[in-house]
Write a protein that holds these residues in place. Structure first.
Motif, PDB file in Angstrom:
ATOM      1  N   MET A   1     -12.973   4.285   7.106  1.00 57.40           N
ATOM      2  CA  MET A   1     -12.162   3.265   6.423  1.00 57.40           C
ATOM      3  C   MET A   1     -12.542   1.878   6.946  1.00 57.40           C
ATOM      4  SD  MET A   1      -8.057   3.487   5.943  1.00 57.40           S
ATOM      5  CE  MET A   1      -7.441   2.164   6.967  1.00 57.40           C
ATOM      6  N   LYS A   2     -12.625   0.898   6.050  1.00 60.28           N
ATOM      7  CA  LYS A   2     -13.001  -0.441   6.517  1.00 60.28           C
ATOM      8  C   LYS A   2     -11.858  -1.051   7.320  1.00 60.28           C
ATOM      9  CE  LYS A   2     -11.618  -3.147   2.433  1.00 60.28           C
ATOM     10  NZ  LYS A   2     -10.592  -4.053   2.853  1.00 60.28           N
TER      11      LYS A   2
ATOM     12  N   GLN B   1     -10.032 -14.850   4.837  1.00 63.53           N
ATOM     13  CA  GLN B   1     -10.523 -13.633   4.168  1.00 63.53           C
ATOM     14  C   GLN B   1      -9.625 -12.420   4.424  1.00 63.53           C
ATOM     15  OE1 GLN B   1     -12.892 -14.235   2.232  1.00 63.53           O
ATOM     16  NE2 GLN B   1     -13.534 -16.197   3.121  1.00 63.53           N
ATOM     17  N   ALA B   2      -8.439 -12.635   4.983  1.00 63.22           N
ATOM     18  CA  ALA B   2      -7.561 -11.488   5.294  1.00 63.22           C
ATOM     19  C   ALA B   2      -7.386 -10.604   4.062  1.00 63.22           C
ATOM     20  CB  ALA B   2      -6.207 -12.000   5.780  1.00 63.22           C
ATOM     21  N   ASP B   3      -7.298  -9.299   4.293  1.00 57.09           N
ATOM     22  CA  ASP B   3      -7.216  -8.348   3.175  1.00 57.09           C
ATOM     23  C   ASP B   3      -5.868  -8.423   2.476  1.00 57.09           C
ATOM     24  OD1 ASP B   3      -9.740  -6.575   3.882  1.00 57.09           O
ATOM     25  OD2 ASP B   3      -8.675  -7.063   5.725  1.00 57.09           O
ATOM     26  N   LEU B   4      -4.843  -8.745   3.242  1.00 56.25           N
ATOM     27  CA  LEU B   4      -3.502  -8.866   2.657  1.00 56.25           C
ATOM     28  C   LEU B   4      -2.810 -10.056   3.289  1.00 56.25           C
ATOM     29  CD1 LEU B   4      -0.996  -7.855   1.083  1.00 56.25           C
ATOM     30  CD2 LEU B   4      -0.523  -6.321   3.014  1.00 56.25           C
ATOM     31  N   LYS B   5      -2.245 -10.919   2.447  1.00 55.19           N
ATOM     32  CA  LYS B   5      -1.522 -12.093   2.955  1.00 55.19           C
ATOM     33  C   LYS B   5      -0.091 -12.055   2.434  1.00 55.19           C
ATOM     34  CE  LYS B   5      -5.670 -14.917   2.671  1.00 55.19           C
ATOM     35  NZ  LYS B   5      -6.275 -16.133   2.107  1.00 55.19           N
TER      36      LYS B   5
ATOM     37  N   ASP C   1       3.289  -0.648   1.730  1.00 48.27           N
ATOM     38  CA  ASP C   1       2.831  -0.205   0.404  1.00 48.27           C
ATOM     39  C   ASP C   1       1.678  -1.082  -0.083  1.00 48.27           C
ATOM     40  OD1 ASP C   1       4.683   1.781   0.449  1.00 48.27           O
ATOM     41  OD2 ASP C   1       6.121   0.793  -0.898  1.00 48.27           O
ATOM     42  N   LEU C   2       1.825  -2.392   0.098  1.00 49.16           N
ATOM     43  CA  LEU C   2       0.757  -3.312  -0.328  1.00 49.16           C
ATOM     44  C   LEU C   2      -0.523  -3.045   0.462  1.00 49.16           C
ATOM     45  CD1 LEU C   2       2.837  -6.632  -0.476  1.00 49.16           C
ATOM     46  CD2 LEU C   2       1.639  -5.593  -2.429  1.00 49.16           C
ATOM     47  N   ALA C   3      -0.371  -2.789   1.771  1.00 47.73           N
ATOM     48  CA  ALA C   3      -1.548  -2.538   2.613  1.00 47.73           C
ATOM     49  C   ALA C   3      -2.257  -1.272   2.159  1.00 47.73           C
ATOM     50  CB  ALA C   3      -1.128  -2.430   4.076  1.00 47.73           C
ATOM     51  N   LYS C   4      -1.470  -0.251   1.821  1.00 47.44           N
ATOM     52  CA  LYS C   4      -2.079   1.017   1.391  1.00 47.44           C
ATOM     53  C   LYS C   4      -2.841   0.837   0.092  1.00 47.44           C
ATOM     54  CE  LYS C   4       0.708   4.225   4.005  1.00 47.44           C
ATOM     55  NZ  LYS C   4       2.002   4.897   4.065  1.00 47.44           N
ATOM     56  N   GLU C   5      -2.264   0.009  -0.807  1.00 49.24           N
ATOM     57  CA  GLU C   5      -2.963  -0.258  -2.085  1.00 49.24           C
ATOM     58  C   GLU C   5      -4.328  -0.887  -1.845  1.00 49.24           C
ATOM     59  OE1 GLU C   5      -0.621  -2.927  -4.470  1.00 49.24           O
ATOM     60  OE2 GLU C   5       1.041  -1.464  -4.547  1.00 49.24           O
ATOM     61  N   ARG C   6      -4.414  -1.690  -0.781  1.00 51.95           N
ATOM     62  CA  ARG C   6      -5.650  -2.432  -0.545  1.00 51.95           C
ATOM     63  C   ARG C   6      -6.627  -1.760   0.415  1.00 51.95           C
ATOM     64  NH1 ARG C   6      -3.939  -8.589  -1.345  1.00 51.95           N
ATOM     65  NH2 ARG C   6      -2.414  -8.122  -2.947  1.00 51.95           N
TER      66      ARG C   6
END
Ligand code: C5P
Length: 222
Positions: A1-2, A138-142, A216-221
């Motif tokens: 996983m990245k 560049q954060a994956d989720l903000k 939930d948002l983190a899992k989506e991404r």
């Protein structure tokens, strides 16, 4: 996983650190409390009688000290060199002065460099004011976490009382409003919602609800 970086920004007392800590715990990510780093410098400056208006003096103080966020069984402990300042950085005195210290560009540049080093190469949750806009664009989720001033002051008040610190609700409300004003109007990397951040108003949400939406948002991404 990245690898994934999650940025949680917002005004004082919105619940960022509580939420960020829980999100990090549940996802087994590293938690980086960037506010604690500015607080640690402020505490060191106050105890060494450094003029907080003087950017150069603060800058040399910062260059000469190590600020560590040590992850232990009982939570994250904040160290300035070999001194545990975890509790000492949460006093009214530090609250009052931290935004001035954090407004100096050269202080921020050095702090941001340290924060990027900490976040690089790990799954990490960072909370602060400028993580999504400046530290990790560049954060994956903000996430931009807000709540009404009244509610934020109420939460801080409860927190202080629980810690056994003296606390005045009206004073806290004034302090929070003043820090919001200073943090959002400073010239360099002010408190601001990033264009691609998701705003969560936590005024009438429980901590568990906020944590769940972020996970939930983190899992989506992922
Ligand atoms: O998050 P916390 O309330 O502990 O932060 C204390 C202060 O540190 C903020 O009011 C702000 O002035 C400063 N800060 C900042 N940038 C960050 C984190 C905190 O300017 N990334």
């Amino acid at each position: 996983m990245k690898l994934m970086n999650i940025a949680i920004d917002g005004p004082a007392g919105a619940g960022k650190s509580t939420v960020a800590k829980l999100v990090a715990e549940q996802l087994q990510f590293l938690y980086i409390d960037t506010g604690a780093m500015y607080r640690a410098l402020t505490y060191a400056a106050l105890t060494q009688n450094v003029n907080l208006e003087n950017e150069d003096e603060l800058d040399s103080l910062l260059e000469g000290i190590q600020i560590d966020l040590r992850h232990t069984e009982s939570g994250v402990l904040v160290y300035v060199d070999e001194n545990d300042v975890t509790e000492l950085i949460r006093t009214d005195e530090v609250n009052k002065h931290v935004s001035l210290v954090a407004s100096h560009p050269s202080v921020r540049i050095e702090m941001v460099e340290r924060q990027r080093i900490l976040a690089t190469g790990s799954n990490a949750v960072l909370d602060g004011r400028d993580i999504g806009t400046y530290v990790l664009p560049q954060a994956d989720l903000k996430v931009f976490l807000t709540a009404s001033v009244e509610e934020r002051a109420r939460r801080r008040h409860e927190e202080q009382v629980k810690r056994g610190f003296p606390s005045e609700f009206e004073e806290l409300k004034k302090d929070i409003a003043r820090r919001d004003e200073l943090d959002s109007t400073r010239e360099f990397a002010p408190l601001k919602k990033a264009d691609d951040a998701i705003e969560i108003d936590s005024t009438s949400l429980t901590i568990a609800e906020v944590v769940k939406s972020i996970i939930d948002l983190a899992k989506e991404r992922a």
